[in-house]
Every structure is written in C-alpha cells, then in structure tokens.
Design a protein around this motif. Structure first.
Motif, mmCIF file in Angstrom:
data_model
loop_
_atom_site.group_PDB
_atom_site.id
_atom_site.type_symbol
_atom_site.label_atom_id
_atom_site.label_comp_id
_atom_site.label_asym_id
_atom_site.label_seq_id
_atom_site.Cartn_x
_atom_site.Cartn_y
_atom_site.Cartn_z
ATOM 1 N N ASP A 1 1.339 14.703 -7.952
ATOM 2 C CA ASP A 1 2.099 16.165 -7.728
ATOM 3 C C ASP A 1 2.946 16.874 -6.472
ATOM 4 O OD1 ASP A 1 3.257 18.189 -8.547
ATOM 5 O OD2 ASP A 1 1.385 18.470 -10.164
ATOM 6 N N GLY B 1 0.415 22.608 -6.013
ATOM 7 C CA GLY B 1 -0.619 21.780 -5.234
ATOM 8 C C GLY B 1 -0.939 23.942 -3.937
ATOM 9 N N HIS C 1 -5.178 20.903 -8.001
ATOM 10 C CA HIS C 1 -4.776 19.713 -6.667
ATOM 11 C C HIS C 1 -6.293 19.775 -5.320
ATOM 12 C CE1 HIS C 1 -1.493 20.659 -9.080
ATOM 13 N NE2 HIS C 1 -1.195 19.612 -8.902
#
Length: 191
Positions: A144, A148, A153
């Motif tokens: 990604d 984040g 993530h």
C-alpha cells in the motif's frame, strides 16, 4: 538569396530533428515525473514487527503517499524488499488477493499500489530478474503506497511507488542472501 534559403531550410530541419529527439526525451521525463506524491500521511506509532528490518512509523513524521507507480515496460525497474506473508509475519494481515496467509517458502509478492492496480494483477505471475537469474512469483498482495501507520499495515509507513515486496522464497530462488537482502535493484515484467 539561395544561400539564405538553404541556411534557413537547414536550420528548420535541425530544429525539427532536435525537437523530435529531445521532445521524445521530454515526454519520457514528464511521464516519469507524473507519478509524484499525491499527499502526505502523518505518522503515528504503534506495535510494529521489525522482522526483516521493517521501517516503523514515527509520530509526527510525514510520509509520502502515491496513487501511481512508474510506467510498466518490458523490464520495469523496481526495488525489491523482503516481506513475510505468514501469519504473525511483518506483512501484517492476510494477503489482499485471497484473504490468506502464505508460507515463507511460497514464491509470492506484493506490488506498490499503482502496479497492483486495484487487484488487476491478483494471483497472476510476474517475472523478476535479479542477480543474473529470473524467477516467477505470484502477486498476492498490495504494498500500500497510500495508507499506513495503523494496525492493518503493522504501523509501517506507506510503500514507495516502485516496490516489489517479495517473500524469502523469492530471495532464495534469486540467490540473494545475507547482507544483500533488504533493498535490491531488480526488473520485473508481467508473465
């Protein structure tokens, strides 16, 4: 008068040649620079798995976000990073393409958001070239480049826009070991 016309004609031909040659170069430069950050994410800290020397978000730091990746060619240049797609690994949750975890012995990768292209490459193989070798790996996840610094993530920052995040099996198959593992220049293509 003929001499002036000849000089003018030669100048026009020179200008056309330069425009054609460098215009093409400027086109490539504009295409490459077209993928600039679309914004910045404010970092926040949390529990971050540092396996494979993963970067962890820092509170207050700004991280670039990318909705695009460099153009894909027959041999697209990229940076290969290492990631565990296994449960409890530094990849965070299950893979986006199949909602599953994958063993470190599987030849799997995640691609930066622009190359992942909303899942259009899910479960397809790409060819990775590095260290004088070539291997096939299956795309199972997105690295990604927009989101984040959250639990989903693993509190890692958004990926740069040119990442092929590969399992340990891919690194082993390419014969890349020890201190060379981490960030490695590669090329890749759709299979």
């Amino acid at each position: 008068m003929a001499s002036a016309t000849l000089k003018w004609s030669m100048f026009v031909m020179f200008l056309a040649a330069v425009t054609f040659e460098y215009g093409d170069c400027f086109h490539h430069i504009s295409v490459l620079s077209a993928c600039s950050p679309s914004g910045y994410l404010h970092g926040k800290t949390g529990h971050c798995n540092t396996e494979h020397d993963s970067d962890c978000c820092k509170a207050g730091e700004l991280y670039p976000q990318y909705r695009c990746s460099p153009p894909i060619t027959g041999d697209t240049q990229a940076t290969m990073t290492i990631n565990s797609f296994a449960k409890g690994g530094d990849g965070g949750g299950p893979s986006e393409c199949d909602n599953s975890y994958h063993s470190d012995d599987e030849m799997v990768v995640a691609l930066s958001s622009g190359w992942y292209n909303h899942g259009s490459r899910c479960l397809k193989s790409i060819r990775i070239n590095a260290n004088g070798k070539s291997v096939l790996a299956k795309v199972v996840d997105e690295c990604d480049s927009v989101n984040g610094c959250d639990k989903d993530h693993d509190f890692q920052p958004p990926c740069p826009n040119n990442i092929v995040d590969a399992s340990p099996a891919v690194w082993n198959a390419l014969g890349i070991h020890g201190s060379e593992v981490g960030d490695y220049d590669i090329t890749w293509s759709d299979e």
